[in-house]
Motif scaffolding. Structure first.
Motif, PDB file in Angstrom:
ATOM      1  N   CYS A 173      -1.569 -14.949 -51.283  1.00 21.23           N
ATOM      2  CA  CYS A 173      -1.662 -13.739 -50.448  1.00 21.23           C
ATOM      3  C   CYS A 173      -3.049 -13.116 -50.559  1.00 21.23           C
ATOM      4  O   CYS A 173      -3.664 -12.743 -49.550  1.00 21.23           O
ATOM      5  CB  CYS A 173      -0.619 -12.710 -50.887  1.00 21.23           C
ATOM      6  SG  CYS A 173       1.068 -13.222 -50.584  1.00 21.23           S
ATOM      7  N   TYR A 174      -3.526 -12.978 -51.784  1.00 23.17           N
ATOM      8  CA  TYR A 174      -4.817 -12.309 -52.011  1.00 23.17           C
ATOM      9  C   TYR A 174      -5.925 -13.117 -51.329  1.00 23.17           C
ATOM     10  O   TYR A 174      -6.754 -12.591 -50.585  1.00 23.17           O
ATOM     11  CB  TYR A 174      -5.063 -12.215 -53.527  1.00 23.17           C
ATOM     12  CG  TYR A 174      -5.897 -11.033 -53.986  1.00 23.17           C
ATOM     13  CD1 TYR A 174      -6.637 -10.269 -53.087  1.00 23.17           C
ATOM     14  CD2 TYR A 174      -5.936 -10.680 -55.343  1.00 23.17           C
ATOM     15  CE1 TYR A 174      -7.402  -9.186 -53.539  1.00 23.17           C
ATOM     16  CE2 TYR A 174      -6.684  -9.603 -55.788  1.00 23.17           C
ATOM     17  CZ  TYR A 174      -7.415  -8.862 -54.888  1.00 23.17           C
ATOM     18  OH  TYR A 174      -8.158  -7.804 -55.340  1.00 23.17           O
ATOM     19  N   ASN A 175      -5.905 -14.426 -51.555  1.00 23.11           N
ATOM     20  CA  ASN A 175      -6.907 -15.323 -51.014  1.00 23.11           C
ATOM     21  C   ASN A 175      -6.904 -15.302 -49.479  1.00 23.11           C
ATOM     22  O   ASN A 175      -7.954 -15.148 -48.838  1.00 23.11           O
ATOM     23  CB  ASN A 175      -6.617 -16.725 -51.571  1.00 23.11           C
ATOM     24  CG  ASN A 175      -7.599 -17.772 -51.081  1.00 23.11           C
ATOM     25  OD1 ASN A 175      -7.451 -18.293 -49.984  1.00 23.11           O
ATOM     26  ND2 ASN A 175      -8.611 -18.056 -51.873  1.00 23.11           N
ATOM     27  N   THR A 176      -5.725 -15.427 -48.888  1.00 29.71           N
ATOM     28  CA  THR A 176      -5.623 -15.472 -47.420  1.00 29.71           C
ATOM     29  C   THR A 176      -6.109 -14.166 -46.795  1.00 29.71           C
ATOM     30  O   THR A 176      -6.937 -14.165 -45.881  1.00 29.71           O
ATOM     31  CB  THR A 176      -4.152 -15.716 -47.008  1.00 29.71           C
ATOM     32  OG1 THR A 176      -3.696 -16.907 -47.631  1.00 29.71           O
ATOM     33  CG2 THR A 176      -4.019 -15.833 -45.503  1.00 29.71           C
ATOM     34  N   ARG A 205     -15.323 -15.074 -56.777  1.00 29.23           N
ATOM     35  CA  ARG A 205     -16.106 -14.108 -57.573  1.00 29.23           C
ATOM     36  C   ARG A 205     -15.536 -12.705 -57.478  1.00 29.23           C
ATOM     37  O   ARG A 205     -15.614 -11.935 -58.427  1.00 29.23           O
ATOM     38  CB  ARG A 205     -17.542 -14.107 -57.084  1.00 29.23           C
ATOM     39  CG  ARG A 205     -18.052 -15.532 -57.023  1.00 29.23           C
ATOM     40  CD  ARG A 205     -19.465 -15.619 -57.300  1.00 29.23           C
ATOM     41  NE  ARG A 205     -19.944 -16.887 -56.789  1.00 29.23           N
ATOM     42  CZ  ARG A 205     -21.009 -17.493 -57.239  1.00 29.23           C
ATOM     43  NH1 ARG A 205     -21.700 -16.945 -58.215  1.00 29.23           N
ATOM     44  NH2 ARG A 205     -21.393 -18.628 -56.726  1.00 29.23           N
ATOM     45  N   PHE A 206     -15.007 -12.395 -56.303  1.00 30.68           N
ATOM     46  CA  PHE A 206     -14.365 -11.092 -56.128  1.00 30.68           C
ATOM     47  C   PHE A 206     -13.239 -10.929 -57.137  1.00 30.68           C
ATOM     48  O   PHE A 206     -13.075  -9.893 -57.765  1.00 30.68           O
ATOM     49  CB  PHE A 206     -13.807 -10.998 -54.703  1.00 30.68           C
ATOM     50  CG  PHE A 206     -13.248  -9.654 -54.327  1.00 30.68           C
ATOM     51  CD1 PHE A 206     -14.080  -8.668 -53.844  1.00 30.68           C
ATOM     52  CD2 PHE A 206     -11.888  -9.391 -54.437  1.00 30.68           C
ATOM     53  CE1 PHE A 206     -13.571  -7.423 -53.473  1.00 30.68           C
ATOM     54  CE2 PHE A 206     -11.371  -8.151 -54.079  1.00 30.68           C
ATOM     55  CZ  PHE A 206     -12.214  -7.172 -53.591  1.00 30.68           C
ATOM     56  N   ARG A 207     -12.491 -11.999 -57.306  1.00 29.79           N
ATOM     57  CA  ARG A 207     -11.357 -11.972 -58.221  1.00 29.79           C
ATOM     58  C   ARG A 207     -11.826 -11.823 -59.680  1.00 29.79           C
ATOM     59  O   ARG A 207     -11.205 -11.139 -60.474  1.00 29.79           O
ATOM     60  CB  ARG A 207     -10.561 -13.262 -58.010  1.00 29.79           C
ATOM     61  CG  ARG A 207      -9.273 -13.342 -58.737  1.00 29.79           C
ATOM     62  CD  ARG A 207      -8.278 -12.282 -58.335  1.00 29.79           C
ATOM     63  NE  ARG A 207      -7.121 -12.386 -59.223  1.00 29.79           N
ATOM     64  CZ  ARG A 207      -6.528 -11.363 -59.808  1.00 29.79           C
ATOM     65  NH1 ARG A 207      -6.905 -10.129 -59.568  1.00 29.79           N
ATOM     66  NH2 ARG A 207      -5.513 -11.551 -60.616  1.00 29.79           N
ATOM     67  N   GLN A 284     -10.696  -4.730 -49.329  1.00 29.83           N
ATOM     68  CA  GLN A 284      -9.974  -5.946 -49.725  1.00 29.83           C
ATOM     69  C   GLN A 284      -9.240  -5.872 -51.066  1.00 29.83           C
ATOM     70  O   GLN A 284      -8.468  -6.767 -51.392  1.00 29.83           O
ATOM     71  CB  GLN A 284     -10.922  -7.162 -49.757  1.00 29.83           C
ATOM     72  CG  GLN A 284     -11.679  -7.407 -48.465  1.00 29.83           C
ATOM     73  CD  GLN A 284     -10.793  -7.375 -47.228  1.00 29.83           C
ATOM     74  OE1 GLN A 284      -9.688  -7.881 -47.243  1.00 29.83           O
ATOM     75  NE2 GLN A 284     -11.272  -6.751 -46.177  1.00 29.83           N
ATOM     76  N   GLY A 285      -9.472  -4.839 -51.855  1.00 27.34           N
ATOM     77  CA  GLY A 285      -8.921  -4.802 -53.205  1.00 27.34           C
ATOM     78  C   GLY A 285      -7.418  -4.581 -53.279  1.00 27.34           C
ATOM     79  O   GLY A 285      -6.772  -4.967 -54.249  1.00 27.34           O
TER      80      GLY A 285
END
Ligand code: HEM
Ligand SMILES: *[C@@H]1O[C@H](CO)[C@@H](O)[C@H](O)[C@H]1NC(C)=O
Ligand SMILES: *[C@@H]1O[C@H](CO)[C@@H](O)[C@H](O)[C@H]1NC(C)=O
Length: 502
Positions: A173-176, A205-207, A284-285
């Motif tokens: 979910c997060y990636n999509t 990198r965001f993750r 996006q967070g």
């Protein structure tokens, strides 16, 4: 050499005294809220607070009641726990409370961005134009387009998308949503394949940054982690630099409007890139983690899944997707989905846990409670609200508050339910996932639209199931209370495939 020892010693003592003295001498004055400085000078209750804010505040409320002042890392926070008293704080008619000051300190530390005093107003007016109402049309369309690209690949439906894939639901979910949201807001190049790869790398990198984020804000990183955060910050400043974005097509009007404003204020290109980093984070967070909880609750509650699917078929007709196509939706139909709306509102009630902070402008500011009682506040102290505990988990407002009830926000006749009560009084702020007042999330309509699209696509075009149907809903990571949407302490495996062509 020996001479330096006493000098250094004196300096150290001076620093310690400077940091601790205000805390050591502060006493509760008449008419002030109960004061709890904690056992450790300066730090006060910081360690317990950071470890698990939710449990800690529950204990403090049991001990002190609905208003209390805590020392946390050298600052004093007055928590107001009675939701019926939130109104005057959130409206702040006399402008005695300041949201901007604290936020500016935070964004400078976290994103390197030096905020202008006008930024808050500018962000909200850009958002009113491009993230709400009719202005949302364009982003609605580009979000659908990006989701198709991310979920189906650059060539649309292919045989590969119809095979079963296994993944962590949270990661998926997060990636999509990250990739689709990033591309919609920050634009594309001519090469879609390359765009997807770049977005994938950005997400990785965001993750990493995301995982370090809570302890970074609390200044609890080890030396290695400090260096890592610095490297990630420079990476994002470079990748989101305005010179890069000039080469892109379809950068959203929301972003370009705000960058235009900064240019007109004479903000240099390097600082504009930092602004972009901040906006990437804000946009996006939370959206991926919230969508994870929504899908997980649907997978764990078949009756809810059934209701959402029936409603979707009713408003959209049978899902159909031919080879090489992207998804198609009638956006006007998406205004008539009360069941899905209730599912999302319930998910946000259970998953969104921000803290609302306001700095007190003047000494002897008055805090008026619903009971009529008045307290005095000091200049520089921070008024803090934690609606997750005070509102969203209050069994009086929401019976069985920890249980997911997909129809909690539906009236028996199927319309949206807006009447909720505390102690017999109708309550206006019955959930506050977006914050409230001057700092309310300006992206909330886009966020809802994105989540609606994503959940609808998943439940109408895909088959999906948990690898282990009996796996329980994971506990939340206790370090993230207070930072927006919570995250699970571990991921949940699931599998999915695009439904075979009928
Ligand atoms: C489920 C998704 C989301 C949740 C739960 C959420 C929640 C929040 C909350 C609680 C705040 C206020 C923080 C505070 O009071 O200090 C906030 C601020 C903000 N949000 Fe969202 N948000 C979401 C999605 C989005 C999206 C999609 C966008 C933009 C495209 C966005 C843009 C912003 C911005 C720019 C701010 C800062 C506003 C300011 O400076 O006053 N958010 N969000
Ligand atoms: C549905 O019920 C609610 C309260 O139960 C009421 O306020 C609303 O007017 C009703 N709507 C319709 C269309 O009957
Ligand atoms: C955008 O999409 C949402 C649902 O996803 C819908 O409710 C809203 O009306 C749409 N807005 C516009 C202007 O198309």
């Amino acid at each position: 050499m020996a001479l330096w020892v006493p000098v250094l010693g004196a300096l150290l003592m001076f620093i310690v005294a400077y940091l601790c003295l205000p805390g050591l001498f502060r006493q509760r004055r008449p008419q002030e809220p109960p004061l709890d400085k904690g056992a450790v000078p300066w730090l006060g209750h910081a360690m317990a607070f950071r470890k698990n804010m939710f449990e800690f505040l529950k204990r403090m409320q049991a001990k002190h009641g609905d208003v209390f002042t805590l020392q946390l890392g050298g600052r004093y926070f007055t928590f107001v726990m009675d939701p019926l008293s939130f109104g005057p704080i959130l409206r702040d008619a006399q402008r005695k409370l300041d949201f901007v000051q604290y936020a500016r300190e935070l964004v400078l530390k976290v994103f390197g961005y030096q905020a202008l005093p006008e930024d808050n107003r500018m962000i909200h007016s850009a958002s009113a134009k491009h993230l709400m109402g009719d202005g949302l049309q364009e982003l609605n369309k580009s979000m659908l387009h990006s989701l198709s690209l991310v979920m189906l690949g650059p060539n649309g439906r292919s045989p590969d998308t119809s095979c079963w894939h296994e993944d962590g639901l949270f990661h998926f979910c997060y990636n999509t949503l990250f990739k689709a949201g990033y591309l919609s807001l920050f634009g594309y190049t001519k090469d879609k394949e390359q765009d997807l790869l770049q977005a994938e790398d950005l997400f990785a990198r965001f993750r990493k940054f995301d995982l370090l984020f809570p302890r970074f804000v609390y200044s609890l990183l080890g030396p290695q982690e400090w260096l890592e955060v610095g490297r990630l910050q420079s990476f994002f400043h470079k990748r989101l630099s305005v010179s890069h974005s000039l080469e892109k097509d379809g950068i959203s009007k929301w972003i370009s409007y705000m960058l235009q404003f900064l240019r007109e204020q004479g903000v240099d290109a390097a600082m504009q890139s930092k602004f972009n980093f901040m906006m990437l984070w804000a946009s996006q967070g939370n959206i991926g983690p919230t969508s994870f909880w929504a899908l997980l609750f649907l997978l764990k509650h078949p009756e809810a899944m059934q209701a959402v699917r029936e409603e979707a078929t009713h408003v959209l007709g049978e899902a159909r997707l031919e080879a090489k196509q992207s998804f198609v939706f009638e956006f006007s139909a998406l205004q008539h989905t009360p069941v899905l709306d209730s599912v999302l509102e319930e998910t946000l009630r259970l998953a969104s846990a921000p803290t609302l902070l306001r700095v007190v402008h003047d000494d002897n500011s008055i805090l008026k409670m619903a009971s009529g009682r008045e307290y005095l506040l000091r200049r520089g102290d921070i008024v803090a609200l934690f609606p997750y505990l005070s509102v969203q988990m209050d069994p009086d407002i929401h019976p069985e508050p920890t249980v997911f009830k997909y129809n909690r926000f539906l009236n028996p006749n199927g319309s949206r339910k807006v009447d909720f009560y505390k102690a017999g009084t109708k309550i206006h702020h019955y959930t506050m996932p977006w914050g409230w007042g001057v700092s309310i999330c300006p992206g909330r309509f886009l966020a809802l639209s994105e989540m609606k699209l994503f959940v609808l696509l998943m439940v109408t075009h895909f088959d999906l199931e948990l690898v282990d149907p009996n796996t329980p809903v994971p506990a939340v990571d206790p370090k993230r209370w207070g930072f927006g949407t919570t995250q699970p302490s571990h991921d949940v495996r699931f599998r999915y495939r695009l439904q075979p062509m009928k």
